[in-house]
Design a protein around this motif. Structure first.
Motif, mmCIF file in Angstrom:
data_model
loop_
_atom_site.group_PDB
_atom_site.id
_atom_site.type_symbol
_atom_site.label_atom_id
_atom_site.label_comp_id
_atom_site.label_asym_id
_atom_site.label_seq_id
_atom_site.Cartn_x
_atom_site.Cartn_y
_atom_site.Cartn_z
ATOM 1 N N ILE A 76 25.848 42.267 -7.598
ATOM 2 C CA ILE A 76 24.532 41.624 -8.575
ATOM 3 C C ILE A 76 23.414 40.801 -7.639
ATOM 4 N N TYR A 77 23.871 39.922 -7.023
ATOM 5 C CA TYR A 77 23.248 39.043 -6.278
ATOM 6 C C TYR A 77 22.446 39.919 -4.949
ATOM 7 N N PHE A 94 21.590 36.167 -12.042
ATOM 8 C CA PHE A 94 21.062 36.626 -13.077
ATOM 9 C C PHE A 94 19.481 35.954 -13.164
ATOM 10 N N LEU A 95 19.576 34.844 -12.885
ATOM 11 C CA LEU A 95 18.276 33.804 -12.967
ATOM 12 C C LEU A 95 17.110 34.669 -12.060
ATOM 13 N N GLU A 96 17.407 35.050 -11.045
ATOM 14 C CA GLU A 96 16.593 35.775 -10.014
ATOM 15 C C GLU A 96 16.225 37.146 -10.854
ATOM 16 N N TRP A 136 18.098 35.716 -18.026
ATOM 17 C CA TRP A 136 17.947 34.301 -18.163
ATOM 18 C C TRP A 136 18.762 33.820 -19.151
ATOM 19 N N MET A 137 19.025 34.457 -20.504
ATOM 20 C CA MET A 137 19.724 33.651 -21.369
ATOM 21 C C MET A 137 21.376 33.527 -21.029
ATOM 22 N N ALA A 138 21.732 34.648 -20.503
ATOM 23 C CA ALA A 138 23.035 34.790 -19.918
ATOM 24 C C ALA A 138 23.492 33.744 -18.806
ATOM 25 N N ALA A 139 22.498 33.629 -17.974
ATOM 26 C CA ALA A 139 22.693 32.548 -16.947
ATOM 27 C C ALA A 139 22.568 31.215 -17.724
ATOM 28 N N GLY A 140 21.954 30.807 -18.457
ATOM 29 C CA GLY A 140 21.832 29.662 -19.226
ATOM 30 C C GLY A 140 23.157 29.256 -20.041
ATOM 31 N N TYR A 176 26.811 27.049 -7.687
ATOM 32 C CA TYR A 176 26.394 26.510 -9.107
ATOM 33 C C TYR A 176 25.372 25.641 -8.876
ATOM 34 N N LEU A 177 25.131 24.886 -7.553
ATOM 35 C CA LEU A 177 23.833 23.982 -7.669
ATOM 36 C C LEU A 177 22.510 24.793 -7.144
ATOM 37 N N GLU A 178 22.672 26.174 -6.570
ATOM 38 C CA GLU A 178 21.450 26.851 -6.427
ATOM 39 C C GLU A 178 21.245 27.491 -7.651
ATOM 40 N N ALA A 179 22.089 27.850 -8.444
ATOM 41 C CA ALA A 179 21.735 28.389 -9.875
ATOM 42 C C ALA A 179 20.942 27.166 -10.847
#
Length: 423
Positions: free
Chosen positions: A258-259, A335-337, A349-353, A400-403
């Motif tokens: 995915i990434y 997911f955020l990107e 976005w919601m899944a990442a949050g 994690y920090l990147e996200a």
């Protein structure tokens, strides 16, 4: 357009949250909590291990396990330091990041395995992005040149493992390519961008196109390894060495996919790459075995009927199938990107949050002073090899920090949009 959409995605999610949809995403401030923990844990790491050279990787026998310049994970610790510097602006973090990054410079000539993206782009890539120091650009370009030595025109891929080996009695690998290799391509795209030499991007795009053809099943679950005949380019074997079975879906491998394709779409604009990213992401999010907290099992199909491992899986060793927070962290960042590139990006976005909220809970986030000073708990390296089972892993901390930084950037964009709106 993508920048506008990326800003509007969290704006939409704030609206949904106000309507009561997935309230768990807003129940805490994962960014502040996560970085507060990161500062405490990484400060302790630096006090315990002040001289660059022994790079934290995991915990073994309840003790910190480190690597020297002989593995694939050394770039993540300095990468974590750069992310804390980016969040805090603290000069002490910048200086620590510089020391631990520059100690990796000899790896720019590495050609005996593929992991130069992990080693050099996570360290020197962040260093160049945050400082603009031309020395770092030159090191990254040389690293990309070294990576290209592993590309084979006949296979259309960058070879992953530089040795031939037997796998549980199976015939030896001839030209193995692992899904993780996608994560090295960003280094190559960077090299073309700063030099104007199209060779690097051509290698990266060819590798991504070949991987898209051969690494995915019809449902867009991914294989871990594809073995090629280096003389003809034909596929000899597909397998899942770090997952449960050859026909199962190893969670971290799916996260790499995915990434990797989200990044490749950003760098090229090729629609096929976005399509692969979306389909791989939807496989993840729609899987019936994805736990409610969004943190996947180490393999989506572990222990299921119809999936037969060719190694001695002993489920009695585990009270439950282990989760993998490292896979979750990688997926959350992806997911955020991805949310900024599609019309219905709000769901990503919601899944990442949701994932970040879970990772920032007491279940997965370490208390300062524990966990050998790593940030996240409950990760898996390779159960088939008996390595790193339910332990912290440095790359989980990195993604994690990147996200968290990506999440913060999206929130800030959304609030700016709200503040400037006329309604």
């Amino acid at each position: 357009m993508n920048a506008i959409r990326y800003a509007l995605t969290p704006l939409l999610c704030l609206f949904l949250l106000s309507c009561g949809d997935r309230r768990e995403v807003a129940c805490a401030d994962p960014v502040a909590i996560g970085f507060r923990t990161a500062e405490a844990q990484l400060s302790a790491q630096l006090r315990t291990n002040p001289v660059p050279g022994a790079y934290p990787r995991t915990v073994k026998d309840n003790r910190l396990y480190v690597t020297t310049l002989n593995d694939w994970t050394e770039g993540f610790f300095p990468g974590c330091l750069w992310y804390v510097y980016e969040y805090t602006g603290g000069e002490e973090w910048k200086q620590a990041a510089i020391r631990w990054t520059e100690a990796l410079e000899p790896l720019k000539k590495l050609t005996h395995h593929h992991a130069l993206g992990f080693l050099m782009y996570c360290s020197f890539g962040n260093a160049y992005r945050l400082t603009g120091d031309a020395r770092y650009k030159a090191i990254l370009v040389e690293s990309a040149r070294s990576l290209c030595t592993r590309f084979n025109e006949r296979t259309g891929c960058i070879e992953s493992w530089n040795y031939r080996r037997s796998w549980n009695g199976r015939d030896e690998w001839f030209y193995p390519v692992i899904i993780d290799n996608l994560m090295n391509l960003e280094l190559l795209y960077f090299a073309t961008r700063v030099t104007g030499d199209s060779l690097y991007a051509r290698v990266a795009t060819t590798h991504a196109l070949t991987t898209a053809r051969h690494h995915f099943r019809p449902d867009y679950s991914s294989y871990h390894v594809v073995d090629y005949d280096e003389r003809t380019g034909s596929v000899l074997h597909r397998g899942t060495c770090q997952g449960y079975a050859d026909n199962s879906t190893w969670a971290r491998g799916q996260a790499w996919a995915i990434y990797g394709y989200t990044m490749a779409y950003r760098e090229t604009g090729i629609p096929q790459f976005l399509s692969v990213a979306v389909r791989a992401a939807d496989f993840w999010l729609n899987h019936p075995r994805l736990p409610a907290d969004g943190i996947p099992y180490w393999d989506f199909n572990a222990g299921q009927e119809g999936y037969a491992p060719d190694w001695n899986y002993a489920p009695q060793r585990f009270p439950a199938v282990p989760r993998d927070a490292s896979a979750a962290a990688i997926a959350a960042s992806a997911f955020l990107e991805l949310s900024g590139y599609v019309e219905d990006g709000g769901r990503y976005w919601m899944a990442a949050g949701h994932i970040l909220n879970s990772l920032t809970s007491a279940e997965y986030l370490a208390q300062p002073g524990t966990n050998c000073h790593f940030i996240l708990k409950h990760c898996v390296g390779s159960i088939p090899h008996g390595n790193e089972i339910d332990v912290p892993l440095v790359y989980a901390d990195y993604y994690y920090l990147e996200a968290l930084l990506r999440y913060k950037a999206g929130q800030e964009s959304a609030h700016k949009q709200l503040a400037s709106s006329s309604y």
